[in-house]
Design an enzyme around this catalytic site. Sequence first.
Site, mmCIF file in Angstrom:
data_model
loop_
_atom_site.group_PDB
_atom_site.id
_atom_site.type_symbol
_atom_site.label_atom_id
_atom_site.label_comp_id
_atom_site.label_asym_id
_atom_site.label_seq_id
_atom_site.Cartn_x
_atom_site.Cartn_y
_atom_site.Cartn_z
ATOM 1 N N LEU D 68 0.836 -1.295 -0.017
ATOM 2 C CA LEU D 68 -0.087 0.093 0.031
ATOM 3 C C LEU D 68 0.876 1.281 -0.040
ATOM 4 O O LEU D 68 1.939 1.328 0.396
ATOM 5 C CB LEU D 68 -0.910 -0.123 1.239
ATOM 6 C CG LEU D 68 -1.876 -1.162 1.205
ATOM 7 C CD1 LEU D 68 -2.357 -1.639 2.431
ATOM 8 C CD2 LEU D 68 -2.917 -0.882 0.288
ATOM 9 N N PRO D 69 0.410 2.340 -0.505
ATOM 10 C CA PRO D 69 1.179 3.589 -0.570
ATOM 11 C C PRO D 69 1.589 4.487 0.639
ATOM 12 O O PRO D 69 2.555 4.774 0.838
ATOM 13 C CB PRO D 69 0.390 4.594 -1.673
ATOM 14 C CG PRO D 69 -0.814 3.815 -1.704
ATOM 15 C CD PRO D 69 -1.076 2.574 -1.195
ATOM 16 N N ASN D 73 -2.848 4.156 4.638
ATOM 17 C CA ASN D 73 -3.655 3.008 3.976
ATOM 18 C C ASN D 73 -3.393 1.782 4.757
ATOM 19 O O ASN D 73 -4.256 0.843 4.824
ATOM 20 C CB ASN D 73 -3.210 3.022 2.466
ATOM 21 C CG ASN D 73 -3.498 4.322 1.808
ATOM 22 O OD1 ASN D 73 -2.565 4.868 1.243
ATOM 23 N ND2 ASN D 73 -4.588 4.444 1.575
ATOM 24 N N THR D 99 6.068 0.628 2.127
ATOM 25 C CA THR D 99 7.126 1.384 2.708
ATOM 26 C C THR D 99 6.539 2.466 3.676
ATOM 27 O O THR D 99 5.912 3.471 2.972
ATOM 28 C CB THR D 99 7.971 2.128 1.746
ATOM 29 O OG1 THR D 99 8.648 1.343 0.970
ATOM 30 C CG2 THR D 99 9.009 2.998 2.261
ATOM 31 N N LYS D 174 15.400 -0.043 4.861
ATOM 32 C CA LYS D 174 14.954 0.663 3.630
ATOM 33 C C LYS D 174 15.200 2.122 3.797
ATOM 34 O O LYS D 174 15.685 2.712 2.932
ATOM 35 C CB LYS D 174 13.659 0.208 2.947
ATOM 36 C CG LYS D 174 13.198 1.122 2.089
ATOM 37 C CD LYS D 174 12.059 0.670 0.896
ATOM 38 C CE LYS D 174 12.051 1.508 -0.293
ATOM 39 N NZ LYS D 174 10.701 1.058 -0.901
ATOM 40 N N LYS D 249 8.934 11.189 -0.333
ATOM 41 C CA LYS D 249 8.277 10.521 0.607
ATOM 42 C C LYS D 249 9.023 9.670 1.375
ATOM 43 O O LYS D 249 8.998 9.765 2.668
ATOM 44 C CB LYS D 249 7.249 9.587 -0.341
ATOM 45 C CG LYS D 249 6.329 8.484 0.583
ATOM 46 C CD LYS D 249 5.898 7.126 -0.018
ATOM 47 C CE LYS D 249 5.579 6.150 1.238
ATOM 48 N NZ LYS D 249 5.148 4.831 0.754
#
EC number: 1.1.1.31
Lengths: 301, 301, 301, 301
Positions: D68-69, D73, D99, D174, D249
């Site tokens: 999911l973004p 979400n 992420t 990450k 982001k």
Amino acid sequence: MASKTPVGFIGLGNMGNPMAKNLMKHGYPLIIYDVFPDACKEFQDAGEQVVSCPADVAEKADRIITMLPTSINAIEAYSGANGILKKVKKGSLLIDSSTIDPAVSKELAKEVEKMGAVFMDAPVSGGVGAARSRNLTFMVGGVEDEFAAAQELLGCMGSNVVYCGAVGTGQAAKICNNMLLAISMIGTAEAMNLGIRLGLDPKLLAKILNMSSGRCWSSDTYNPVPGVMDGVPSANNYQGGFGATLMAKDLGLAQDSATNTKSPILLGSLAHQIYRMMCAKGYSKKDFSSVFQFLREEETF
Amino acid sequence: MASKTPVGFIGLGNMGNPMAKNLMKHGYPLIIYDVFPDACKEFQDAGEQVVSCPADVAEKADRIITMLPTSINAIEAYSGANGILKKVKKGSLLIDSSTIDPAVSKELAKEVEKMGAVFMDAPVSGGVGAARSRNLTFMVGGVEDEFAAAQELLGCMGSNVVYCGAVGTGQAAKICNNMLLAISMIGTAEAMNLGIRLGLDPKLLAKILNMSSGRCWSSDTYNPVPGVMDGVPSANNYQGGFGATLMAKDLGLAQDSATNTKSPILLGSLAHQIYRMMCAKGYSKKDFSSVFQFLREEETF
Amino acid sequence: MASKTPVGFIGLGNMGNPMAKNLMKHGYPLIIYDVFPDACKEFQDAGEQVVSCPADVAEKADRIITMLPTSINAIEAYSGANGILKKVKKGSLLIDSSTIDPAVSKELAKEVEKMGAVFMDAPVSGGVGAARSRNLTFMVGGVEDEFAAAQELLGCMGSNVVYCGAVGTGQAAKICNNMLLAISMIGTAEAMNLGIRLGLDPKLLAKILNMSSGRCWSSDTYNPVPGVMDGVPSANNYQGGFGATLMAKDLGLAQDSATNTKSPILLGSLAHQIYRMMCAKGYSKKDFSSVFQFLREEETF
Amino acid sequence: MASKTPVGFIGLGNMGNPMAKNLMKHGYPLIIYDVFPDACKEFQDAGEQVVSCPADVAEKADRIITMLPTSINAIEAYSGANGILKKVKKGSLLIDSSTIDPAVSKELAKEVEKMGAVFMDAPVSGGVGAARSRNLTFMVGGVEDEFAAAQELLGCMGSNVVYCGAVGTGQAAKICNNMLLAISMIGTAEAMNLGIRLGLDPKLLAKILNMSSGRCWSSDTYNPVPGVMDGVPSANNYQGGFGATLMAKDLGLAQDSATNTKSPILLGSLAHQIYRMMCAKGYSKKDFSSVFQFLREEETF
């Protein structure tokens, strides 16, 4: 005076304590709660009613002030298992004077509204001294029609109550002011330090800045260089005032708000990191003007 | 008036031109030089004497004002093959009103002193308008005994002549003020932009900042947000005022001075880079408050 | 070997000393000068000729290496009252291995050219250890036709001699590399520190970075976190290596070059300020990877 | 193959779509959900089962991948009114490849654990192309005993599955990698741009950096300067690759994590702001290496 209806007060810390006392002085009976029972003792001794959770405050008072340290504490007090929302009465006025993320204020306002009550954010400017002397400034966000009702209570605790707009704008105004304050203060410290190294007398430099376009509150009212002004933290080894750790917290909120709204804050971000580093290097409890001391240490070889 | 001795003036550009005219108005005959002969024509037509190099100015005048764009131009005018120092008379008073690196000012002062003359740095604050209306502020560095003599001339061109200390401190004061100004301006633009995105009305936010600790010249006198104030560049599409490219130049000098003296200027360095980028993106000639416009462009997807 | 013509060497400091010795090992007789006579003693004892100023070096040798700490020292050695240019012979080859502002290199090259001689800038990468073991890298700027002649000498002192282009590009290459190095190192320190605080094992995090797009020399060859790698300064309390003060110097040169060419270096500027602060806080002599230690100090309350 | 038990997949966007297809290729029947019904059509046509909310996925599958973004979400998909947690079966394995903020991952893991199920965070490195070609890298956080079970599924979608530690460390790895990547990329762009302005040939400069200590993935594998390398976005007008808006982001997440853990990230914060500004100036969809283009625009007068 005796006929006044009780006001709930949640959060009796360094700031909440004197604020609640000023409400008492204005004749408001209080319904008190704090996660640390010791914080309530003084009020209990004075005859105020202490209850065991925010929900119980909401059951007994339809006007409540909350004064909490972080967004998480505020969410717990309102939406937690024993939070205000569990027993809030329709038409209640809930005023949050905590300094938190405006996005959280908006979220809380929505939940409060669902219960038929009213939420306003009303963070304060001014420290413990101003809280004691009833000199706080409140920046208030919420439905304009309810502002007069909020003002009645907030005016007992501060000298200045400013209406800022919709819910969240009280927080926004505070965050923006404090971000600009941090930037101006670091800028003043950098400029004063550079000038001194270039051979200028600090008092003279401050005078020149203050009659020129570099003038700011940090240079003319709260100068960070020892010896330039009396009665400010820099004149007292940076004791008292507004601690670096509190400034770091407010800059963290500014950063969060800027990230959420995709607003570039290049200097604001860097100011945040500078106060973060200061906290890591022993300046947490010193006044935020101690950034001058942090920067001026001489290079040694 | 006719009995006044001539004053040399080197550098008749945007600023030098109205400054020299104000000296004329006070009855001083001028000895004029500029690398661009066209810049001298107007003065020649008015009966002033134009010569062909700085050395010739020094031959004919024992008080000289220099007003040049960069350190390199100042070095050339003083120490070049046909520079002032080639023919300067003992006891001459040389006042450099250029904004340059204070280290260069000190270097020039040493050379001038070797010739038995006196050098003072006296950079100005205020733009072309202030130069015309005799409203400049001069920040003066040099031997204090000579300040009165400098003041006699500078007072004809500005309303404020401030003694700052030893040679180089005039430059230092100007550089420090302008660095703090740049920082405060960017900070004001960031805070106003963030507040607007968080839902605050710009005029109301400016009002709140100006009665709080975020107050600064950039917020209360020269607000960068269109619609907040009248009569400032932000009300006129950022025309006029103090160009971003000039601010970038002054921040370059601040950076040089900070590097030389090993002074940390975290926000000052970043402010320098921001004005550098603005110049690369079409803002060179706009007033430096256009940083608000630079920051506020909306993210587009 | 005995037939080799003498080579001049000016500047026998930490780096110049082992470099000059490597020239001796290759059979070049030396003409030596240093402002500190003690620095020459060792060479005098070994039979090399010591003279009393740079001009005298130029009188006796038509190939000269200079290895000096700052731009000012280099200007003095070339253009000073007793500088090389006072007695340089036509056709001489002058190689400056100092790390200085490329604008100064260009300026010196012009003056040298006027005397009918050739100037090349050839700053080194690698420290004292590399100088001793003949493992330096030279980055050379100057007329390409003369590169072979420079290579003959520089190859005696380093394992890698790279032609970079016109005069000044040797300095440019070094400055750009070191600026990127500083940025990557601070970035590695920030990323490792953040990861550790988020619960990652340092060795595992380094391994992940090194097989991903975050990989850089600072993460895979010179990791700044103690315990991640052997044989690097972070494994030895940041002793040895490349001192923070030297990095601060190179970043100052990068800043100067960027200001002169109006190139934006946002991260480069901030990296400069970070090393400046480290020097002020006791890290001057520690390896530049100690920025990890500088950042990781825990916030205390 | 037919005997494999179904796998739930929530979020069939640009990344989720090819990932889910690779699971299908390995013979896993899918239970599909996406907030946009259109995103499911292709899978429905291929015979997979589409359901109407995350809870229904949890009812029919005991292994679920979510992709999911944003954090919001993910919270909705797990804890929402019709979220996974409403119907999750004991012993289920829930793998979140979104992420998001590692603090949110930890929060979700706690809630999942209360239901007797297992949660792992497994964000990916690599874009849409890598998702299609099964070349993604998964960084996995969670209880080590469950790693083998996760690996079975993730190995169908990626070539590299790395165990990072406790829940949240996959996200941490990450975020740290991408923060260092952003810093190195901007640093490379600044260094290349400065070098070019100082007269260096871009290819030669890249070669020098890549054999020196400035070497990094951004300089040697993904050079941002057009003409230096083939087959990278800079060779194709910055089309394709990893968009600036995605980098912004990820840097926002790094900033949040750093604020929460009080970790100083001076360069990381500034990198965040730079990508924020790029998004505001038309670079959102360009590859993140376009920061070179953003910086190199020439100053115009």
